[in-house]
Each structure stands twice: as structure tokens, then as C-alpha cells.
Design an enzyme around this catalytic site. Structure first.
Site, mmCIF file in Angstrom:
data_model
loop_
_atom_site.group_PDB
_atom_site.id
_atom_site.type_symbol
_atom_site.label_atom_id
_atom_site.label_comp_id
_atom_site.label_asym_id
_atom_site.label_seq_id
_atom_site.Cartn_x
_atom_site.Cartn_y
_atom_site.Cartn_z
ATOM 1 N N ASP A 145 0.867 -1.174 0.000
ATOM 2 C CA ASP A 145 0.000 0.000 0.000
ATOM 3 C C ASP A 145 0.911 1.234 0.000
ATOM 4 O O ASP A 145 2.081 1.145 0.390
ATOM 5 C CB ASP A 145 -0.873 -0.020 1.258
ATOM 6 C CG ASP A 145 -1.767 1.197 1.357
ATOM 7 O OD1 ASP A 145 -2.298 1.637 0.319
ATOM 8 O OD2 ASP A 145 -1.941 1.710 2.480
ATOM 9 N N LYS B 57 -9.042 -2.715 -2.870
ATOM 10 C CA LYS B 57 -8.925 -3.470 -1.619
ATOM 11 C C LYS B 57 -10.107 -3.172 -0.708
ATOM 12 O O LYS B 57 -10.521 -2.034 -0.643
ATOM 13 C CB LYS B 57 -7.629 -3.058 -0.890
ATOM 14 C CG LYS B 57 -6.372 -3.351 -1.623
ATOM 15 C CD LYS B 57 -5.168 -2.721 -0.904
ATOM 16 C CE LYS B 57 -5.140 -1.208 -1.076
ATOM 17 N NZ LYS B 57 -3.924 -0.578 -0.523
ATOM 18 N N ASP C 175 -0.215 5.075 0.707
ATOM 19 C CA ASP C 175 -0.478 6.096 1.712
ATOM 20 C C ASP C 175 -0.488 5.490 3.104
ATOM 21 O O ASP C 175 -1.241 4.560 3.384
ATOM 22 C CB ASP C 175 -1.830 6.777 1.421
ATOM 23 C CG ASP C 175 -1.899 8.139 2.066
ATOM 24 O OD1 ASP C 175 -1.292 9.066 1.527
ATOM 25 O OD2 ASP C 175 -2.527 8.250 3.128
#
Lengths: 286, 286
Positions: free
Chosen positions: B6, B207, B8
Site C-alpha cells: 500500500d 482493496k 499512503d
């Protein structure tokens, strides 16, 4: 005896009044029945509703009209009673809500303010995040039907809720009928998005919320056992009357719900009576 | 071995890269690990993401980047495969989605079209209700993060869905982090409002949707047992890896979720491992 009447789908659809409705309302009044129009539409104030009644040739007066914008204003001023100075309301909605808040002397921001009808700027991202663009006196967010909804307004409302503002909705209708079709309702443009963002549900002041019935009961001192709710929607009107333990609920077939809806095993609410159209009441012994 | 990362809260927050991250990524690559950046942010295309990586001094390439806009485009073109001519996509979202749809030769309308960035007119109420303003070739509505969301766009999307369009969402994040605070996410501005209006849920392509993992698996031919998902959010990243039966899930504490979140009895997902920050991986035997 009180008749609480939904408007759209009962009295009219759009600007078309159903046949015989004005005469039926006059008949009810002539027999000493009290008539109150109970609507979830928050875009009009009672004064604006009265104009519509008059334009459509239906005699009425402001005291007979009870909309979700008015219901919200009454709740805020007489029940919520936020202590000053943190008693300002941030509004998602149109002029009808603003007019009703004004009539109860409730301070508010947002609403139809042209300063909020624009795109986000870099200053907004910064000032909303650090709070410098927020009004510290906002203690309540009221979400109604806003035809000018945008990201900037949603971002403001989210920040106020994150800082502890009370979360109210005029109503949470998912859609509303217009031109024989459906359009995004108050619940879909403001209340449910904010509920999803914050993980909390608003207190809704429109049908079927019993907060609205409490407000109507308080204003008119009605006897619930001698009150009948008339409406076209099971999930708002009829549920409202059933949960409120009113003496009667009457479904009309000129709107959204059909007989099959309440005859279904999982019906959200079942009316005590039904007529094809409101004017059929004229043929019933009142 | 694959590391799905991921961005951020793991690689950066806003425009600030966490200390040691570029070196850790180089270390992973030098040990023969394959790195893929998996992000739900749909506002940027892979090309635009690459620019951000380059600007922030992190070597990367387009093939390493897998965003929810790309995931959606792949799904539409390779799995949904709507037959022409009813294969147009009505987009709620920004340029990133449009660029990815273009890269897969998917016809679309809406998105950043300035013709839709305005108030409703009387003609809109009429033409949306009777369908005369709708494009008969739209077969899919794709809801992403739209910073220019408005009533006109929501009303269009609702009509397309009522006419049977397939309902997709790039992702359904309720909020997204920015400037140490939270702002309305893709799920809140488009997907959930439309779900509430229509009573149907979208298929989400970000996701924790396994549709995204299927697409990643298809593209990279990865071995799930030898793949590790690294992220900061239990309800997206870690859930994504756990439900995908990946060999490992690794939480980092530089973002949203904290240790207490997965130690709670009702944790939405529990990571197999955790580190305080991504660069701690450098100290672990790889």
C-alpha cells in the site's frame, strides 16, 4: 378527529392535483375534522408550501402544514436547545430549511450560501484539516435535500461531525418521485454519505421518525387514538402511523406503494384501511 | 517472492516520504523480491502515480503500480466485456479513471466532462426522467472518488442504474487521509449514495475486494503462498491479504491502524506480522 395527510402521491403528483381532492378536504373540514399536511420534502418552508396549495386551488393555511424542515427547526429550538455560543447549525439543504430555521431564530451557516458553491482549493484542504476554516460555534449538522451538494460542503459537514456536532437529518428518503421517475433524495445526497463517513446515524426528523410525530402531537395536542395517517408509502407514511399507535392508517393507491406491497409477507408496514384515491373518502360515512 | 505494498500510510503521507523507504525498496529489489504498489486511490492513473514516485525520489516504473482505477479498467475490458454498442461507461471520478479507461480502449462519458459540472435545469429534470438526455449506449456505471460530485451527476448515474447498467466502484473507502485529517472518500461521494438509492451494492475493484487480487494475480502470475501484503489499514490492506490467503500480511504503524485495533476481540482482520515502519524491514533477514 385529526387527519394527517401526506402530499405527494396523495394530494398531488408534481403540479397535478388528483381529481376531487379539494372537495374531499372541504368535506372533511365541514364535518369538523382537523386536517394537517405532513410532508418529508424539506426544500420548501411552510410559507412556500402554502403558495403551492393556493396556486393549485386548494384552500389551506400555514398552521395546517407540517414539513420536515419545520419539524427539524422545532426540534432544534425546543428540544435540542444547544447552549450559546455553540448553537449554530451547519445546513446541507435549500432555502426551505433556512426559512424555517430563521422562523425559530436558530443561527445557521451553509445552506444556500454561494460561497460554498464551488470547487475545493488548496486552501480548503489545509484549512478544513487544521480547522482554521471552520466556525467554532457550529454545534449541529442538519442534512436535508440539497440540489447543490458538492465535495466542499460534504467535507465541511464531516469536519463538524468529527468535532462533535449533533447529527440531524430532515429525513432520510433515498429517492423522491418527480416526472413519473425517481431522483436522489435527502438521505442519499447528505445524510447517508455522512453516516458512512462517520460511522454514526443521524436522528431523522421526517416520517417515519417518531420525533416528527412527537412534534406534531405537541403542537396540535392531538389524541393519537382519534388520529388517522393517510399516505401512499408504506415505509414512510404507514410505518409512521403504525409505530405511532395512531387510531388509523389509510393507504391511497395514487402514489408509490401498491396492494401487493402490504400483502407481501415481509411488508414493512400494513395499513388498517385503503382506498384507491383520496376522493373515495367522500363516499365513506365520516 | 512478491511484496504488495500500500502507498499512503506505508510509503508516504501526502507528499512526505517516510524515512528509509527508498533504501528499503532497493534492498527488497536487490534481494530479488518483486515489488508492486497496490493503492485504492482512483484519482491518479499509473502514469500519474509514476510521476509522484519520481518526484519524491523513489525509483519505480508503471508496471510496478496497480491502482483501483487500473483495476477497474482491467475488469471492464477483460472480464465484464460488455458487448458493443451498449458498452459505454458512465464515470463518477477524476482524470485518473479516464486515463486508465482510455488505456484499455473503453468508451466512457461523464468523469471530468465540464458539461456536467453545473446545476440542474428544468430541462434536466424532464430529460433525465423521460430518458431523452441519457446515452442509450451506457451499460456500466463506475463510481470512484469525484471531487466535483454534484446532483446532476448523481441523477444521471441513478437513471443509468435504474435502466440496468452494471454497478461498479473503484473502491468503497469511506474516507481518505490528508493533512493529518480525513476527507470524504470514494465510497461516500458516489458508491454508497447510489447503493442507498437503488438498493443494490456495487462490485468494488479496490482493496479489500478479491476482484483486485484476482486481477493482480492474473497480471503478475504470482504465487499467493509466496506473496506478502504490506499495509497500514486492517479493513482494506490486511483484510485483503488475509481473505486472499496470501503467505503473509504485514502491518506498519505509520498510518491509520494501531496495535490495539488488531488486538481487539472484534478486529476486522489480524496481520501475521507487524513493524513500526517499513524501513524496519531492512533489519529483518530477507
Amino acid at each position: 378527529m385529526f387527519f394527517l395527510l401526506d402530499c405527494d402521491g396523495v394530494i398531488w403528483t408534481g403540479d397535478h392535483v388528483f381529481e376531487g381532492v379539494p372537495e374531499t378536504l372541504e368535506l372533511l373540514r365541514s364535518r369538523g375534522k382537523k386536517v394537517v399536511f405532513v410532508t418529508n420534502n424539506s426544500t420548501k418552508s411552510r410559507e412556500e408550501y402554502l403558495k403551492k396549495f393556493t396556486t393549485l386551488g386548494i384552500p389551506s393555511n400555514v398552521e395546517e402544514i407540517f414539513g420536515s424542515a419545520y419539524s427539524s427547526a422545532i426540534y432544534i429550538s425546543r428540544i435540542l436547545e444547544l447552549p450559546a455560543p455553540k448553537n449554530k447549525v451547519f445546513v446541507l439543504g435549500e432555502a426551505g430549511i433556512e426559512n424555517e430555521l430563521r422562523s425559530e431564530n436558530i443561527p445557521f451557516i451553509g445552506g444556500t450560501d454561494p460561497a460554498l458553491r464551488r470547487d475545493m482549493t488548496p486552501e480548503d484542504w489545509k484549512g478544513l484539516a487544521d480547522g482554521s476554516l471552520l466556525d467554532p460555534d457550529v454545534g449541529c449538522v442538519l442534512a436535508g435535500l440539497d440540489f447543490h451538494i458538492n465535495y466542499l460542503k460534504l467535507a465541511h459537514a464531516l469536519q463538524y461531525l468529527r468535532r462533535g456536532a449533533v447529527f440531524l437529518a430532515t429525513n432520510i428518503d433515498s429517492t423522491f418521485p418527480m416526472n413519473h421517475n425517481f431522483f436522489p433524495g435527502a438521505g442519499s445526497v447528505g445524510a447517508m454519505p455522512l453516516a458512512f463517513m462517520t460511522g454514526t446515524q443521524p436522528l431523522a426528523l421526517g416520517k417515519p421518525s417518531q420525533a416528527m410525530l412527537d412534534a406534531i402531537e405537541g403542537k396540535f395536542q392531538l389524541d393519537r387514538a382519534r388520529t388517522c395517517m393517510v399516505g401512499d408509502r408504506l415505509n414512510t407514511d404507514i410505518k409512521f402511523g403504525v409505530e405511532g399507535k395512531l387510531g388509523g392508517t389509510l393507504a391511497v393507491l395514487t402514489g408509490v406503494s401498491k396492494r401487493a406491497d402490504w400483502e407481501a409477507r415481509d411488508a414493512v408496514a400494513v395499513p388498517a384501511f385503503y382506498v384507491d384515491k383520496l376522493s373515495d373518502l367522500g363516499a365513506v360515512a365520516l
